[in-house]
Design an enzyme around this catalytic site. Structure first.
Site, PDB file in Angstrom:
ATOM      1  NE  ARG B 105      -3.217   0.646  -0.638  1.00  0.00           N
ATOM      2  CZ  ARG B 105      -3.219   0.872  -1.971  1.00  0.00           C
ATOM      3  NH1 ARG B 105      -2.834   2.029  -2.468  1.00  0.00           N
ATOM      4  NH2 ARG B 105      -3.613  -0.070  -2.790  1.00  0.00           N
ATOM      5  CE  LYS B 140      -1.502  28.685  -5.361  1.00  0.00           C
ATOM      6  NZ  LYS B 140      -2.546  29.283  -6.224  1.00  0.00           N
ATOM      7  CE  LYS B 172       3.671  34.500  -4.888  1.00  0.00           C
ATOM      8  NZ  LYS B 172       2.915  33.387  -4.320  1.00  0.00           N
ATOM      9  CD  GLU B 202       1.508  37.884  -8.505  1.00  0.00           C
ATOM     10  OE1 GLU B 202       1.927  36.821  -8.012  1.00  0.00           O
ATOM     11  OE2 GLU B 202       0.538  38.514  -8.024  1.00  0.00           O
ATOM     12  CG  ASP B 223      -1.755  36.870 -10.713  1.00  0.00           C
ATOM     13  OD1 ASP B 223      -1.776  35.638 -10.907  1.00  0.00           O
ATOM     14  OD2 ASP B 223      -2.349  37.419  -9.756  1.00  0.00           O
TER      15      ASP B 223
END
Lengths: 286, 286, 286, 286, 286, 286
Positions: B105, B140, B172, B202, B223
């Site tokens: 597993r 992320k 940012k 950004e 962005d």
């Protein structure tokens, strides 16, 4: 009676969050915030849902901010298990701006992932709410996150299967093959296990189901049965033990499976393949 | 020239796999296999794809088996980065049956998750293969798995963004707001950073883009620009720095975005929301 | 059918043994052997019982020697669970003399302690072998050694109670008091727990026993009942659920308790107060 | 002059307690308390002795409660080293009921075990209080607990032998055999060791004692000498170095051994085989 | 009789080397070698001294290569403690080229630092070789490297002071001030410490020296005494206890200090300020 | 514009300091202070420079005291990066006397070592302040301390090279040899690396420099060029990429090297061979 939600012990939360922060910070920490944000700048922020869903993991998010700087104030506005609309605020944060920005991604990575698991679970749970079946998770979890994903399943209205290889017996086809049959495998397991360990056995056919029923396991898992065979299995079992349906559980099949009368429907998808719930942090630095 | 795939260092693999095995085994280990499989039973098994996809994570799967019992033989038949058909065998395993079942597993949880990331990446990469744009990942990622997910992105034909907050600067909107403008933020970052740290900024508007271009960053992130504005940005930039498009990247938008002429398209989805690739272990115990 | 003994996973054994070796070696290692034993000296040794008892922990002893120097050969002559006479040899060791001496104490500390637990368990198990009751352990274990002490209980012929707070429900008097009664506590627990978690409830009186029986727990613990009341409880229960006797279990009371007809007798003494089994290492350096 | 008791550093205490809590909580924490105790319930409790004995380990007990929930208030009423009667209260606790119940077993496991060691030590110490001999411990300790057991020996009025292989030289029979004799072994050790490392040598005969005395060790250990030979050894030594008696120390032999005039009597039993001191937690949830 | 050099236990070496490799590799490993060296390329290399000095730390260097890839062959040509000329080869290495390059820096960082300590120690030791004094180290070591730096001091011909706060008593001025005097401090320490713990006391004046001598410590440290006062102290002490000179030990003062007749001269400089010994790796990739 | 100094994340500081305290305390903690200082004694102390230098590492010193006892008050009087005169006080400490003494050495070991690195860096930086060149560090750091030493280099006015093998590409002679030439190696690296990873290439000759320039690396390292050749290289490069001089950087060569017009001068010496800055703790116990 509504069951209480589980509570994640603080020590377990902090170990995981600390590791995640160190993973993100590497050797030198948040270069960008160190370079562009003065040490004395403060900020307020809110975490809000960008899509509807079910919340899970607030304690991990809070811990990410507080382990970064315990001068951060983290006020929860919603609670794990809450249904969120697009725009629902779940927490308000204030404190040193640098620390808030340095912790943001780790906090959201936990919160988005776990809320994603809760949301996926709730979606299935809603589809079968008119039946007596429960959605349960499996051991198909993300390595390192089992405790938290199992918790998120609860937040989404699901129930927990075993947490690992050691807290319950689950006899599968390979165990049966080696042991020499369903009966032999169950007997070996009963002889081996302690009195507080439950025993579940997986069966592939109605014949195996009947053989298993004669041995008195605690739960029987029906592997890849279609709704018709599930109904037959429910009739044969007649309430003697809980039945769990497994295999090929999807949004468009789960209703028919639940209506067959089984007690539990297990899904690996809710932990291993659910997309994140989109939650964002909106900050005001002042 | 085709780039080599990265290689995961053995020590890093083993730390992660050991933790995952201990998570699954808990305090008492695999009760079911201990109860039903004789210690001397041996088995052979294959790991095969149950759906088409791209393979990633073989070293973690191998490590799961070998850390459980170094008497297990693990022979790779495919390689990370390979395109798999339904049914493609990726590894053959032989050795003690108990150990194979106890490690199964964890091995599949790593392999399925990482191959899922690789498959999702490849899907995007295929859609834009006719352009010069590359798919890149973000921060992320799933807590604890960043190294492995970044690796899986490479296996899927994508490229890697920064690994954490410390190996590159990414300015940012919030950093810009506090620093007092794009120019001020870039200047502060240049004054702060070492000579081997790249600087990306950004921007939200074409005006910010122009301001940023004047400061000479290494990369500019656009962005949430739609394809038309991206094309404008590409024209304005005229190849002076690589441009990265970010925000709202999905299967049905990525082609148009890539055709705008940007160099990089970053997607959080490929790491945080890609479903697992279904891989299974078929065992013969004898 | 004789149950198999559990097997301690190698990774779990090695983590514990490594920590114990480092605890004994401190910062500078075995000064005495470094000073007086030439690096090239080899030795052979046997580990033998100095008192009769039951063996448990050979894997930990072997690991202590092999982690110190993998050139050490460790040959087991007996097996965990074996009844030892005074003088029975359990293992033969050969290899570098320094390493054998540096590992000796850690190896014997594990082996003596765990064999002590097994021996204490066997002493109780023998006293009640003519009944259908089993000796079970508790959570009253030595911090850090729960997995190993639970294993030693099995080597001594006992059975395992839950391993921790998370693998089974055990409702005690305080839980009942807060929940508002036996029935309420059991219902709350049933609503909370997953389908693979067993539920045991502790009762202090026959009235509570009757109330508990009506709620269908998996096991009932009779706290501090004397043999007469135990017999009454057995009669009332009439085989509907297993009964566990607890409290004041000693060598001269256990027989009467077992003969009352209960299924399980739990003892904290076997893990928290059993003396070590005296095992020694006799070495020949040549 | 009465010696101060040692103090366990907080960091060392917390590392051990954290590991023990995680061992007890497993992956899911205290299921029973989560299910039956409301999050807001509070409680007060006392820890009291159920048998007479000597207290040791309060800092570990306090740490168990406070690491579980720092809202718990832990007030010590007795101090480590205190003689307890049956019923003596040692601490008062108040705070969240769930946390108190979740930490109780770990707190008592440490406190009972260490107080057991202190009590056993005190029992021997009392028997020889009229002599100038001290009870000392050995390296026969429970793996992982050496620091704490050595501390408990001090609480019981005993003194500490070396803590590991690295903080003192202890030449035993095997070292002597390889080195070629008592003199050679002591010379090799003196040449090897630093100036702040003491050197003790174990002798089996009076001849070896005389040979050892000529070499000027810091301490001589008389292995398995009966009281008569001990007296002879004391006479021969004439106070030149401290003498330690070892082997077969039991409650009915220790007095005669101490009266032989030796300075130190070492016992493995007090750390490896002493039963726990029975301490219990009585709780009032309100 | 020449003392044997200490031996670093493999487990202790591997823990430290593993941490150092992970520190150097970060999250993504050796990008340059992955990019430019084919997986199948092999290499041979030698480690050689670029300056004369004394070797220390070969086991750590070997471990760095072997933990990176156990297919690497590491053959030692010199031994720790050896005097090296410029150009002396100390080890030959062969195996996968990538792994050799990925481990090189960590191996050399350990080897250069520890050989630097050994070389600095040897330099002092040589200057006082005609006296009976020994160079000893202090607790002024690099955090995390104490075991290894103490070992390197031995390789350089020095001797070891205590390894930490727990393996010997060293009463300094502040302790004396609080305790109320030299005599009181020594008596408190004697009452507190175990029989295998040595007691050293630091004195600032000849009066304190006389007071200390009356109390019978194991060693007396003369803090910042010039050679004349040292000679006086030696005369007063008349061999009753070893004397340690400390403070301001430098290359041009150490000879006069040693000739005063003290037994030990302690230097923080040899561990905290010695420059590395320049050792390099010359590789042939083929 | 003056760059901000980096900030060491608290979690990273505490992990390192905790390990260093445990290394110093061993199993039994600070025996001397336990024996001679009453638990209730308090003290005030100052940390002051004993030699002129540049301060680095205050956060680690503070953490050493506060992790030992959070009742200690630590007030900083100077800041990292400050130029210290002999006698400059950098911190005032007050609280429990035992804890202050038990933490002192670890605090000073960190502070002295890191201030030593900062001081060495500043010495070089001062020598070249009239040029546009920056002093940068290397990967020749003390194992376990890279983050802190890199930080200290910044405190001393230097700049940071890459932190490890994973955050930038640095192609050296061996990589070039295997890849088949400068151009091939750079192309392989460009194909392999992500868009936020910088690429530096080391060249040994002016021909290699020209070849490298044609490939557009981010930085070029000139290995062991003398000032004349450096000047030639600067002329050839004409500002297209930053140039780093490396090899044989010493106090009497650095000025000429900097005046050649290179941008960066890298020194291993500042991290691996700088002597500690002498800082002391003066205590008043009252």
């Amino acid at each position: 009676m509504t069951a209480q939600l589980p509570v994640l012990p603080r020590l377990i939360v902090e170990e995981a969050v600390k590791a995640a922060l160190l993973e993100d910070w590497g050797r030198a920490g948040d270069l960008t915030s160190q370079a562009t944000i003065p040490a004395e700048a403060t900020a307020t922020a809110v975490i809000a849902a960008r899509k509807p869903g079910v919340l899970a993991g607030l304690a991990l998010a809070e811990s990410a901010f507080r382990l970064t700087d315990d001068a951060i104030n983290f006020e929860t506005v919603a609670a794990d298990g809450d249904r969120l609309e697009k725009g629902t605020v779940v927490a308000r944060i204030s404190g040193p701006a640098r620390a808030i920005l340095s912790a943001e991604r780790v906090a959201l990575n936990f919160l988005g992932h776990l809320s994603g698991v809760a949301t996926a679970t709730a979606r299935f749970a809603d589809l079968i709410a008119h039946t007596s079946a429960d959605i349960v998770c499996t051991r198909k979890t993300t390595p390192g996150l089992r405790t938290f994903e199992k918790y998120a399943v609860r937040c989404g209205g699901g129930s927990n299967h075993r947490f690992g290889l050691d807290d319950a017996i689950l006899i599968k086809d390979n165990h049966i093959a080696v042991a020499g049959g369903v009966t032999q495998a169950i007997e070996a397991a009963k002889a081996f296990k302690g009195h507080l360990v439950k025993l579940e056995v997986e069966v592939d056919t109605l014949e195996q189901l009947k053989e298993a029923l004669a041995c008195g396991p605690d739960v029987i898992l029906l592997d890849n049965f279609d709704p018709d065979r599930l109904r037959e299995a429910v009739a044969i079992t007649a309430g003697r033990v809980p039945l769990e349906a497994s295999g090929g559980i999807e949004a468009d099949t789960v209703k028919a499976i639940a209506e067959s009368g089984v007690d539990l429907i297990s899904s690996g998808w809710i932990t291993h393949s659910s997309p994140v719930l989109d939650l964002g942090l909106d900050i005001e630095i002042g």
